[in-house]
Design an enzyme around this catalytic site. Structure first.
Site: not given
Ligand SMILES: Nc1nc2c(c(=O)[nH]1)N[C@H]1C(S)=C(S)[C@@H](COP(=O)(O)OP(=O)(O)OC[C@H]3O[C@@H](n4cnc5c(=O)[nH]c(N)nc54)[C@H](O)[C@@H]3O)O[C@H]1N2
Ligand SMILES: Nc1nc2c(c(=O)[nH]1)N[C@H]1C(S)=C(S)[C@@H](COP(=O)(O)OP(=O)(O)OC[C@H]3O[C@@H](n4cnc5c(=O)[nH]c(N)nc54)[C@H](O)[C@@H]3O)O[C@H]1N2
Ligand SMILES: [Mo]
Length: 732
Positions: A106, A108
């Site tokens: 998994y 991005w």
């Molecule tokens: N506690 C907590 N944990 C969370 C979340 C949260 O809200 N709370 N959110 C979750 C969510 S929604 C997401 S999407 C995940 C995100 O988790 P990830 O998608 O795993 O996070 P990234 O930092 O985007 O990791 C991408 C990695 O790919 C590498 N990379 C970039 N380009 C390339 C390429 O071309 N090839 C290769 N091989 N590698 C490359 C980058 O250097 C980086 O290390 O985290 C989750 N974890």
């Molecule tokens: N700049 C930036 N933007 C991103 C990303 C990033 O890494 N950087 N990641 C992208 C990705 S992979 C994803 S999946 C999306 C995620 O998008 P979301 O999941 O919507 O984003 P978060 O920032 O994790 O959470 C939004 C807000 O939800 C609130 N929240 C947390 N728990 C609760 C709850 O139980 N109830 C309510 N009502 N509110 C709560 C928190 O205060 C938090 O600031 O964002 C995307 N956008």
């Molecule tokens: Mo995500």
């Protein structure tokens, strides 16, 4: 020389001098560019993996020796590294079968459709014999499983809900669970060409739409919206929504004809709300005791929602709690009671502002992606966030989506394009589970914690060091991503690496089909050429550098269903919105495993959200991300009264801990966060010391690694209680 490129956070001009990146400026066409682009400056060169590297005792003594994550690496030649991996893949597939190879991988990775790392890996593993895959996304796994059962069309609800121009024209109120955090709209997976969310929000504010920010943090809505903040205890939105539903039903404010025509299962749900079976009516007072919002406010909000044209927005964060399936089911139920689903600009949408694309009028372009190259010989896919369970419990049963399944016995992990040692929950537990397989291979640009926990690390060229075609199915731009820089040291593209490995495994032709990178890219516009006859031929497009799709009309999701439910039924068993189903019951409040209702010894709820200064963990070493740090650590926010009570001051170094682990962070004190809640961005690179304490501030040092429920087995990252204390400098 200036070369334009597309990233997940926007379109930039890269200024190159003598093969060095000297400046990065946003494309002038972007009305609201993201400063995250600045991270490319240092980020593309700092902490890079230079040459293939093998963990010392793995190289010298073989698999099964030493401890992953605790050793140094020895650099080897590309040929030696590829031979080692090819032999190991062949050996493990032969001895343990293809299902013993985990290629879920998994993550991005980078923008660029052809070089998408996970697609490259999946094609390679499929062509060479098959692998165990993962299913669903960390972002909203609970939604992916529950929404099809409740409302059918989950993809549109998540990614292409009713468009902003319709909301701005028709809605009077917008009730936002999890707010509308503009920081998240900097991103679209695949790359936004023009950032539009701020302009839409401003237009909505000017139109006089009333916003309600239902969130533990006032900052989840930008100030110019003048949103009414209703601070909700994390993980309790379902209780709040049940209190709203109780009010609507008992005061006869709900839309009975809508329910009768478009929904099934209402009677069962109503019995639950009224407490017919459990003797617990879900009154506003009942709800208030759980969610922390006053009963009178709940009653008033219900009345307001029923008497105004209302759009409900549920952020994706709600799904990353334990029982994260329920807020989505309950949100849809609430919207159904209001009866506004399918009306112009009203109803429900999931995650406005979560990405730039959400709410933008879009036509989902059928852009091609790298095909798998055949059927994967292994059909089983494990829920993405159950990875540590899978590694720790091979052969053990688990439930998922109403089925009983067994975890495979994983002997080899192959990761490309993600950072599980940032993204997964309870990282100390993951580090233990990660010792189980015989071999771990990682493709990385930089020495992340995931690279450090591998046996074999291969240096990968960044998106600036290759050519590609950039675009996202729900954005309006296609970009010719020309190569900006030469490859860093010995780095190669994922494609070049897999081509070399496939050849060693006798599948070279199957993997490459004899095509060059440019051949693949040329085919990557999918059928867009047919759908947009005005789109230039590939060579012209490549020369021009960009193609902007014509702007489509704004739309109202479910308008056709509302107009004619027989002709446009939902993709559910009876074509209606399912307020109850035989197998999964109805939207229900479950007391979470950890919450502020029963705090115990750890009395703060830790909310971990998306970072404003970067994408996840990517380019954390970059300039803009580093500017946000306090004493080199990720900032964490606490309520001012809580800080006073604990004797904490702004910029203090704090230690946040529970029974699972601990991390350090730099303190921000604020009135814009509710009492009892701490908030920190995800993505600081995990840096555990000997005791497992992370010095950089990665919240997953302490989060809970449990499935949302047996329904979706999604991540429960946001269900997490902790304690906080000042970290005193060591004596002497
Ligand atoms: N506690 C907590 N944990 C969370 C979340 C949260 O809200 N709370 N959110 C979750 C969510 S929604 C997401 S999407 C995940 C995100 O988790 P990830 O998608 O795993 O996070 P990234 O930092 O985007 O990791 C991408 C990695 O790919 C590498 N990379 C970039 N380009 C390339 C390429 O071309 N090839 C290769 N091989 N590698 C490359 C980058 O250097 C980086 O290390 O985290 C989750 N974890
Ligand atoms: N700049 C930036 N933007 C991103 C990303 C990033 O890494 N950087 N990641 C992208 C990705 S992979 C994803 S999946 C999306 C995620 O998008 P979301 O999941 O919507 O984003 P978060 O920032 O994790 O959470 C939004 C807000 O939800 C609130 N929240 C947390 N728990 C609760 C709850 O139980 N109830 C309510 N009502 N509110 C709560 C928190 O205060 C938090 O600031 O964002 C995307 N956008
Ligand atoms: Mo995500």
């Amino acid at each position: 020389m200036i070369v334009r490129t597309l990233t997940h956070w926007g379109l930039y001009d890269c200024h190159v001098n003598n093969g060095e990146l000297v400046d990065v400026t946003p494309a002038p066409e972007d009305p609201d560019p993201s400063p995250i682009g600045r991270n490319l400056l240092l980020g593309n060169s700092l902490h890079r993996v230079s040459r293939p590297a093998v963990r010392r005792s793995y190289l010298e003594q073989g698999s099964g020796h030493g401890v992953r994550g605790k050793e140094d690496f020895v650099e080897v030649s590309w040929d030696d590294a590829l031979d080692l991996i090819a032999n190991e893949l062949a050996r493990i597939r032969e001895q343990h079968g293809p299902a013993s190879i985990y290629g879920g991988s998994y993550g991005w990775a980078s923008a660029g459709r052809f070089h998408h790392a996970q697609s490259q890996l999946h094609r390679f593993l499929t062509c060479t014999g098959g692998h165990t895959d993962s299913v669903n996304a960390y972002s909203y796994a609970a939604a992916e499983v529950i929404l099809p059962k409740v409302i059918g069309h989950y993809e549109d609800l998540l990614k292409a809900p009713t468009s902003w121009p319709r909301i701005i024209e028709h809605a009077e109120m917008m009730v936002c669970f999890g707010g509308l955090p503009l920081r998240n709209a900097q991103i679209t997976n695949g790359g936004p060409g023009r950032h539009v969310q701020q302009a839409y929000l401003k237009a909505a504010a000017e139109k006089g739409i009333r916003f309600f920010n239902i969130s533990p943090q006032a900052t989840d809505c930008p100030g110019f919206l003048n949103a009414r903040w209703l601070p909700v205890r994390p993980g309790t939105d379902v209780a709040l929504m049940l209190g709203l539903a109780y009010t609507l039903i008992t005061r006869d404010l709900y839309d009975e004809p809508f329910i009768a025509r478009y929904c099934s299962g209402f009677d069962i749900f109503r019995e639950y709300v009224l407490g017919a079976l459990d003797q617990t009516p879900k009154t506003p007072t009942w709800a208030a005791e759980r969610c922390g919002i006053a009963a009178t406010d709940i009653e008033q909000l219900a009345g307001d929602m029923a008497s105004h044209r209302t759009m409900i927005s549920l952020s994706w964060s709600l799904s990353r709690h334990q029982h994260g399936e329920q807020p989505y089911w309950m949100g849809i139920t609430l919207a159904a009671l209001l009866g506004q689903i399918g009306l112009p600009g009203c109803g429900i949408g999931l995650g406005y502002c979560v990405e730039n694309k959400v709410g933008k009028p879009v036509e989902r372009h059928n852009l091609a992606h790298l095909p798998r190259g055949g059927m994967n010989s292994v059909s089983e896919a494990v829920p993405v966030a159950r990875i540590a369970d899978m590694l720790l419990h091979p052969g053990q049963p688990y439930s998922f989506n109403g089925e009983s399944r067994c975890y495979p016995d994983i002997r080899m992990i192959y990761w490309a394009g993600g950072n599980p040692f940032h993204h997964h929950q309870d990282l100390n537990r993951l580090a233990l589970a990660w010792q189980k397989p015989e071999t771990v291979v990682c493709h990385e640009l930089v020495w992340t914690a995931t690279a450090r926990h591998a046996d074999i690390v291969l240096p990968i060229a960044s998106s600036l060091e290759r050519e590609d075609i950039g675009g996202a199915p729900n954005e309006d731009i296609l970009v010719a991503m020309k190569q900006v820089l030469p490859s860093f040291d010995e780095a190669r593209t994922d494609y070049a690496v897999f081509s070399g490995l496939a050849q060693r495994l006798g599948a070279g032709d199957a993997f490459t089909e004899g095509r060059s990178t440019r051949d693949w890219i040329r085919g990557d516009t999918g059928d867009t050429g047919d759908r947009y006859p005005e789109m230039p031929a590939f060579e012209t497009f490549w020369e021009q550098g960009e193609y902007l799709f014509p702007a489509p009309a704004a739309h109202d999701l479910f308008a056709d269903f509302r107009a004619d439910p027989m002709r446009f039924p939902l993709a559910t068993p009876d074509g209606k919105i399912q307020l109850a189903t035989e197998k999964f019951g109805h939207a229900t409040w479950h007391t979470p495993h950890e919450w502020l209702g029963e705090p115990g010894i750890h009395r703060f709820h830790l909310v971990s959200h998306q970072p404003a200064s970067r994408l996840h963990s990517q380019l954390d070493q970059g300039e803009f991300s580093q500017l946000s740090k306090i004493n080199g650590m990720e900032p964490i926010t606490i309520n001012a009264s809580d800080a006073t009570e604990l004797g904490l001051q702004a910029r203090d170094t704090v230690r946040v801990f529970n029974d699972r682990g601990s991390f350090r962070a730099g303190l921000i004190i604020s009135d814009a966060i509710m009492r009892g809640v701490l908030s920190i961005a995800t993505g600081a690179w995990w840096q555990p010391d000997e005791s497992g304490e992370c010095h950089a501030g990665n919240p997953n040092a302490v989060t809970l690694d449990r499935g949302t429920s047996d329904i979706a087995q999604g991540p429960s990252a946001l269900t997490c209680l902790v304690s906080i204390e000042k970290l005193e400098p060591p004596l002497g």
